[in-house]
Design a protein around this motif. Structure first.
Motif, PDB file in Angstrom:
ATOM      1  N   TYR A 183      38.174  40.037  32.767  1.00  0.00           N
ATOM      2  CA  TYR A 183      36.802  40.200  32.278  1.00  0.00           C
ATOM      3  C   TYR A 183      36.471  41.687  32.217  1.00  0.00           C
ATOM      4  O   TYR A 183      36.724  42.423  33.174  1.00  0.00           O
ATOM      5  CB  TYR A 183      35.803  39.527  33.226  1.00  0.00           C
ATOM      6  CG  TYR A 183      35.951  38.027  33.347  1.00  0.00           C
ATOM      7  CD1 TYR A 183      35.080  37.173  32.677  1.00  0.00           C
ATOM      8  CD2 TYR A 183      36.954  37.474  34.136  1.00  0.00           C
ATOM      9  CE1 TYR A 183      35.202  35.801  32.795  1.00  0.00           C
ATOM     10  CE2 TYR A 183      37.088  36.101  34.252  1.00  0.00           C
ATOM     11  CZ  TYR A 183      36.210  35.267  33.579  1.00  0.00           C
ATOM     12  OH  TYR A 183      36.348  33.913  33.686  1.00  0.00           O
ATOM     13  N   ASP A 184      35.876  42.107  31.111  1.00  0.00           N
ATOM     14  CA  ASP A 184      35.397  43.485  31.107  1.00  0.00           C
ATOM     15  C   ASP A 184      34.128  43.610  31.945  1.00  0.00           C
ATOM     16  O   ASP A 184      33.818  44.685  32.463  1.00  0.00           O
ATOM     17  CB  ASP A 184      35.187  44.019  29.684  1.00  0.00           C
ATOM     18  CG  ASP A 184      34.223  43.172  28.863  1.00  0.00           C
ATOM     19  OD1 ASP A 184      33.735  42.149  29.369  1.00  0.00           O
ATOM     20  OD2 ASP A 184      33.973  43.543  27.700  1.00  0.00           O
ATOM     21  N   GLU A 185      33.431  42.482  32.109  1.00  0.00           N
ATOM     22  CA  GLU A 185      32.183  42.487  32.875  1.00  0.00           C
ATOM     23  C   GLU A 185      31.909  41.075  33.365  1.00  0.00           C
ATOM     24  O   GLU A 185      32.078  40.109  32.618  1.00  0.00           O
ATOM     25  CB  GLU A 185      31.055  42.967  31.950  1.00  0.00           C
ATOM     26  CG  GLU A 185      29.738  43.247  32.603  1.00  0.00           C
ATOM     27  CD  GLU A 185      28.766  43.892  31.630  1.00  0.00           C
ATOM     28  OE1 GLU A 185      29.056  45.014  31.164  1.00  0.00           O
ATOM     29  OE2 GLU A 185      27.752  43.268  31.300  1.00  0.00           O
ATOM     30  N   ILE A 186      31.500  40.942  34.618  1.00  0.00           N
ATOM     31  CA  ILE A 186      31.285  39.612  35.192  1.00  0.00           C
ATOM     32  C   ILE A 186      30.275  39.723  36.332  1.00  0.00           C
ATOM     33  O   ILE A 186      30.075  40.813  36.885  1.00  0.00           O
ATOM     34  CB  ILE A 186      32.625  39.022  35.716  1.00  0.00           C
ATOM     35  CG1 ILE A 186      32.540  37.515  35.943  1.00  0.00           C
ATOM     36  CG2 ILE A 186      33.057  39.741  36.986  1.00  0.00           C
ATOM     37  CD1 ILE A 186      33.871  36.887  36.314  1.00  0.00           C
ATOM     38  N   GLU A 187      29.633  38.618  36.657  1.00  0.00           N
ATOM     39  CA  GLU A 187      28.730  38.641  37.806  1.00  0.00           C
ATOM     40  C   GLU A 187      29.508  38.900  39.090  1.00  0.00           C
ATOM     41  O   GLU A 187      29.180  39.775  39.876  1.00  0.00           O
ATOM     42  CB  GLU A 187      27.982  37.309  37.913  1.00  0.00           C
ATOM     43  CG  GLU A 187      26.989  37.052  36.787  1.00  0.00           C
ATOM     44  CD  GLU A 187      25.796  37.985  36.828  1.00  0.00           C
ATOM     45  OE1 GLU A 187      25.378  38.359  37.940  1.00  0.00           O
ATOM     46  OE2 GLU A 187      25.298  38.354  35.757  1.00  0.00           O
ATOM     47  N   SER A 188      30.568  38.126  39.324  1.00  0.00           N
ATOM     48  CA  SER A 188      31.368  38.253  40.540  1.00  0.00           C
ATOM     49  C   SER A 188      32.722  37.578  40.329  1.00  0.00           C
ATOM     50  O   SER A 188      32.768  36.434  39.871  1.00  0.00           O
ATOM     51  CB  SER A 188      30.640  37.604  41.724  1.00  0.00           C
ATOM     52  OG  SER A 188      31.523  37.343  42.797  1.00  0.00           O
ATOM     53  N   THR A 189      33.797  38.263  40.666  1.00  0.00           N
ATOM     54  CA  THR A 189      35.123  37.640  40.543  1.00  0.00           C
ATOM     55  C   THR A 189      35.277  36.493  41.532  1.00  0.00           C
ATOM     56  O   THR A 189      35.942  35.494  41.235  1.00  0.00           O
ATOM     57  CB  THR A 189      36.248  38.666  40.759  1.00  0.00           C
ATOM     58  OG1 THR A 189      36.134  39.245  42.071  1.00  0.00           O
ATOM     59  CG2 THR A 189      36.208  39.758  39.702  1.00  0.00           C
ATOM     60  N   ASN A 190      34.678  36.604  42.719  1.00  0.00           N
ATOM     61  CA  ASN A 190      34.770  35.515  43.687  1.00  0.00           C
ATOM     62  C   ASN A 190      34.072  34.252  43.198  1.00  0.00           C
ATOM     63  O   ASN A 190      34.574  33.143  43.350  1.00  0.00           O
ATOM     64  CB  ASN A 190      34.175  35.937  45.037  1.00  0.00           C
ATOM     65  CG  ASN A 190      35.246  36.320  46.049  1.00  0.00           C
ATOM     66  OD1 ASN A 190      36.261  36.930  45.697  1.00  0.00           O
ATOM     67  ND2 ASN A 190      35.040  35.968  47.296  1.00  0.00           N
ATOM     68  N   VAL A 191      32.908  34.433  42.597  1.00  0.00           N
ATOM     69  CA  VAL A 191      32.176  33.278  42.077  1.00  0.00           C
ATOM     70  C   VAL A 191      32.985  32.596  40.980  1.00  0.00           C
ATOM     71  O   VAL A 191      33.111  31.362  40.945  1.00  0.00           O
ATOM     72  CB  VAL A 191      30.792  33.707  41.545  1.00  0.00           C
ATOM     73  CG1 VAL A 191      30.135  32.565  40.765  1.00  0.00           C
ATOM     74  CG2 VAL A 191      29.893  34.137  42.697  1.00  0.00           C
TER      75      VAL A 191
END
Length: 338
Positions: free
Chosen positions: A101-109
């Motif tokens: 992802y170039d942008e995401i809320e959270s990789t853990n989520v």
């Protein structure tokens, strides 16, 4: 026969079309573009243009702004080279399935959602920028786009729930090994999950576990590392306590190679723990123990406990010797030097 690799690239839906257009306008010109020209092209106010530019800077775009001259695009975010990562991890348990992802809320989520949907062990979720990244105790984890490592992996270990927390130690040791194979930085581990270079934090681990009764269903290991962050890019309130690998060594670090090396180190440490238990990871943690023999304050629900850190036990609990020589064990708590 070569194993197949699945790489899914997910384009951000957080960046508006107007922000994309601002970048396109700046790319078209080798010099400055006035705010008036951009506002006319987009049909918005110059103040709105300024807000878009400010947002783009947070996403890693280096945009110079000079009064009465306008804006100039000096550099774009340096992104991870996924083919380098897949080549270096070929044949590894962490070399088969990637989501970038170039942008995401959270990789853990995102990793948790994938795990719930049945994603295989070894799936790696990578992001250039997290909009709502967090660390332990719900603290926010911030990193400029294209400057750090922000990733999560899915594990499905054969462990009882009571031992799953030990994978934090495994992950911290693996991250330290990976960093040291790529850089001259000497990494120590601050219980329970922080990576330190010198006396400053360079990264951290966030472990999340799901299961029923005494059976682990899946574990998400989230790792965040300040790699090429500059001092001025650190949040003001963290400039005395945080550091990047570039700041520590004086040299920029290839993030793609570093990610691959950490994944390979994690595979080695994880398989060792699965097959032989946690003795080796515990031993290495103790060698890297940042708190050992230091005066610490442990914040608990009952208040602060002050004493000398004397290491960790075989369950990964922090051992603190109190003034009257009694040793107390802590399985959780916020620890600071006293």
């Amino acid at each position: 026969m070569e194993s197949s690799v699945s790489v899914v690239y997910v384009e951000s839906n957080h960046m508006s079309q107007r922000k994309r257009t601002v970048i396109d306008i700046l790319r078209e010109s080798p010099g400055f573009v006035s705010g008036e020209v951009i506002s006319a092209r987009l049909g918005i106010s110059r103040n709105a243009v300024h807000k878009h530019v400010k947002s783009l800077r947070k996403r890693g775009y280096q945009i110079l702004g000079i009064s009465r001259r306008g804006y100039k695009l000096e550099a774009e975010p340096v992104k991870l080279v996924v083919p380098v990562i897949t080549e270096m991890t070929q044949g590894s348990m962490f070399g088969r399935s990637f989501r970038y992802y170039d942008e995401i809320e959270s990789t853990n989520v995102e990793a948790k959602e994938l795990a719930r949907a049945g994603a295989p062990e070894g799936t790696v979720v990578i992001a250039e920028l997290q909009l709502a990244g967090r660390g332990r105790l719900g603290r926010r984890w911030t990193s400029p786009a294209g400057k750090g490592l922000l990733f999560s992996v899915i594990l499905r270990p054969t462990l009882p729930m009571s031992r799953a927390h030990m994978l934090t130690i495994v992950a911290a040791v693996a991250a330290a090994r990976g960093i040291e194979t790529q850089t001259d930085a000497a990494v120590r581990i601050k219980w329970p999950n922080d990576l330190f270079v010198g006396d400053r934090k360079a990264g951290g681990i966030l472990l999340e576990v799901a299961g029923e009764q005494d059976v682990v269903e899946w574990v998400i290991v989230g790792i965040g590392i300040n790699v090429n962050t500059e001092y001025a890019e650190l949040p003001v309130d963290l400039r005395r306590t945080a550091i990047s690998l570039k700041m520590a060594t004086g040299d920029p670090v290839d993030r793609s190679e570093l990610l691959a090396r950490i994944l390979l180190a994690l595979e080695t440490a994880y398989k060792e723990a699965q097959k032989h238990g946690f003795d080796r990871a515990l031993s290495e943690f103790r060698q890297r123990d940042y708190l050992l023999k230091r005066s610490v304050s442990v914040q608990t629900r009952e208040g602060s406990v002050i004493g000398e850190a004397t290491g960790i036990d075989n369950q990964g609990a922090l051992l603190v010797q109190l003034p009257h020589r009694h040793v107390r064990r802590f399985h959780s708590g916020d620890v600071t030097l006293h």
